[in-house]
Enzyme design. Structure first.
Site, PDB file in Angstrom:
ATOM      1  N   ASN A 246       0.849  -1.279  -0.073  1.00  0.00           N
ATOM      2  CA  ASN A 246       0.193   0.013   0.170  1.00  0.00           C
ATOM      3  C   ASN A 246       0.745   1.292   0.000  1.00  0.00           C
ATOM      4  O   ASN A 246       0.420   2.340  -0.470  1.00  0.00           O
ATOM      5  CB  ASN A 246      -0.947  -0.040   1.130  1.00  0.00           C
ATOM      6  CG  ASN A 246      -0.255   0.128   2.465  1.00  0.00           C
ATOM      7  OD1 ASN A 246       0.775  -0.552   2.700  1.00  0.00           O
ATOM      8  ND2 ASN A 246      -0.850   0.864   3.282  1.00  0.00           N
TER       9      ASN A 246
ATOM     10  N   GLU B 221       5.919  -2.850  12.211  1.00  0.00           N
ATOM     11  CA  GLU B 221       4.941  -1.772  12.049  1.00  0.00           C
ATOM     12  C   GLU B 221       3.642  -2.357  11.359  1.00  0.00           C
ATOM     13  O   GLU B 221       3.643  -2.682  10.332  1.00  0.00           O
ATOM     14  CB  GLU B 221       5.667  -0.476  11.411  1.00  0.00           C
ATOM     15  CG  GLU B 221       4.640   0.646  11.250  1.00  0.00           C
ATOM     16  CD  GLU B 221       3.523   0.958  10.369  1.00  0.00           C
ATOM     17  OE1 GLU B 221       2.595   0.731  10.964  1.00  0.00           O
ATOM     18  OE2 GLU B 221       3.872   1.350   9.452  1.00  0.00           O
TER      19      GLU B 221
ATOM     20  N   CYS C  89      -2.573   1.990   7.237  1.00  0.00           N
ATOM     21  CA  CYS C  89      -2.573   1.375   8.454  1.00  0.00           C
ATOM     22  C   CYS C  89      -3.069   2.337   9.506  1.00  0.00           C
ATOM     23  O   CYS C  89      -3.482   1.987  10.524  1.00  0.00           O
ATOM     24  CB  CYS C  89      -1.198   0.595   8.713  1.00  0.00           C
ATOM     25  SG  CYS C  89      -0.047   1.776   8.488  1.00  0.00           S
TER      26      CYS C  89
ATOM     27  N   GLU D 265      10.030   3.435  13.705  1.00  0.00           N
ATOM     28  CA  GLU D 265      10.478   3.909  12.275  1.00  0.00           C
ATOM     29  C   GLU D 265      10.391   5.185  12.322  1.00  0.00           C
ATOM     30  O   GLU D 265       9.439   5.861  12.796  1.00  0.00           O
ATOM     31  CB  GLU D 265       9.737   3.232  10.983  1.00  0.00           C
ATOM     32  CG  GLU D 265       9.732   1.838  10.901  1.00  0.00           C
ATOM     33  CD  GLU D 265      10.700   1.085  10.140  1.00  0.00           C
ATOM     34  OE1 GLU D 265      11.691   1.802   9.891  1.00  0.00           O
ATOM     35  OE2 GLU D 265      10.690   0.043   9.670  1.00  0.00           O
TER      36      GLU D 265
END
Length: 371
Positions: A41, A138, A172, A346
């Site tokens: 994505n 993640e 997300c 991240e």
């Protein structure tokens, strides 16, 4: 560019006080070989972040893109080749899930950096745990936006409607739950409905398009399954069907469910599509309770004009990222989740440090560079 700037004064090696030695030194060294596994994505930016962090830390990296989106990783590999990086520093494996499993289980891989679903993250964490390999995960989310009384409903409707259509809802950190005071619920539902029904659904070649297709057939079918689930427990206000004027492509109308029970599947499970759940709350305390009543904790927001209230609510929600009045993002700052939304971060110094191992050295006398 951000990483280059941060590295200019990053303390890779520093002398520190020690109670038990004349000289204490902290050295931050490359973790080693990194397997970077990215989703479909956001394939370019997500993989690029992992590669840049790996290289900045002095690690070699193996890129494993999603099988649906290998082209972006090829672009990064070509750039690495054009820049003259030595063979073996940036590597690319394009294959299916079996290749990812092989990388995660390989004892020559020191760290796995994974972005993707929570289901896949659990398998990766389990495999890494068996050999005590480092991992950054993640994962998914079911992030809530809390609407306070002081925020104009028209403005909230416009923001929420436009947000849920970004990347067809396939983000997300998407604000897929909107928690609103009961007295404002019906009015906000009507305003969101008006916005959604005004959006043009179509192909990206049309500059007026607001909502494009979902990524693939299986994703459309997954979202449609959740729409059918939602019909059983909530009010379908608008959307939920494939657009009648588009007979090709994986399109779905922007969809709003109202009077959603926060315990229902559509409120608890990640749909990953343009589906917004509107949840009524008794008061702010109730809204915070429901926002936290989730296995996820990736993102969140509060819609308010009051900065003190915004900060208070932000500190009350168990998420790794939080914004005021929109779905905010800043990849130069640490990004990641609480609970089943992931492990580690991240971005920012915190994300970079996960590509390093910390070594403590105690010496009788300092070496020349610290003398």
């Amino acid at each position: 560019r951000y990483m280059v700037g941060m590295m200019s004064d990053f303390p890779f090696v520093e002398r520190v006080p020690s109670r038990f030695a004349e000289t204490g030194i902290i050295a931050r060294e490359p973790v080693g070989v990194v397997a970077a596994i990215a989703p479909w994505n956001g394939p370019y930016a997500i993989m690029g972040t992992k590669v840049v962090n790996s290289l900045a830390a002095g690690c070699t990296v193996i890129m494993k893109p999603a099988p649906e989106t290998p082209v972006e990783a090829y672009i990064i590999a070509e750039a690495a080749d054009a820049a003259g990086l030595p063979a073996g520093v940036v590597n690319l494996v394009t294959a299916h899930r079996e290749a990812s499993q092989s990388l995660v289980a390989n004892p020559a891989v020191d760290k796995v950096s994974f972005t993707g679903s929570t289901a896949a993250g659990k398998l990766i964490a389990s495999t890494c745990g068996e050999r005590i390999a480092r991992c950054t995960l993640e994962l998914g989310g079911k992030s809530a936006a809390i609407i306070r009384d002081d925020f104009p409903l028209e403005e909230a409707a416009a923001i929420l409607s436009k947000t849920i259509t970004m990347m067809s809802g396939q983000i997300c950190a998407m604000l897929s739950r909107a928690i609103v005071p009961k007295k404002s619920h019906d009015k906000l539902a009507e305003l969101i409905k008006q916005n959604m029904e005004s959006f043009k659904i179509g192909y990206s070649t049309d500059p007026d398009t607001v909502l494009g297709p979902l990524a693939m057939k299986r994703q459309l079918e997954r979202v449609e399954m959740y729409v059918e689930e939602g019909r059983k427990s909530a009010d379908l206000v608008t959307g939920g069907s494939r657009p009648s004027h588009l007979n090709r492509g994986y399109f779905l109308e922007p969809t709003l469910f109202a009077n959603v029970d926060n315990k229902s599947r559509i409120a608890q499970e990640e749909i990953f599509g343009p589906v917004l759940c509107l949840i009524p709350a008794e008061d702010e305390e109730d809204a915070i309770r429901m926002a936290n009543d989730s296995v996820y904790g990736l993102n969140g927001a509060v819609f308010t004009k009051d900065p003190e209230a915004a900060y208070r609510v932000a500190r009350s929600i168990r998420t790794g990222f939080f914004g005021q009045n929109s779905m905010r993002m800043d990849y130069t700052l640490p990004f990641g989740g609480f609970k089943q939304s992931g492990i580690g971060r991240e971005g920012g110094a915190e994300g970079f440090e996960s590509y390093l191992e910390t070594k403590t050295i105690l010496m009788d006398t300092p070496p020349a560079q610290f003398a």
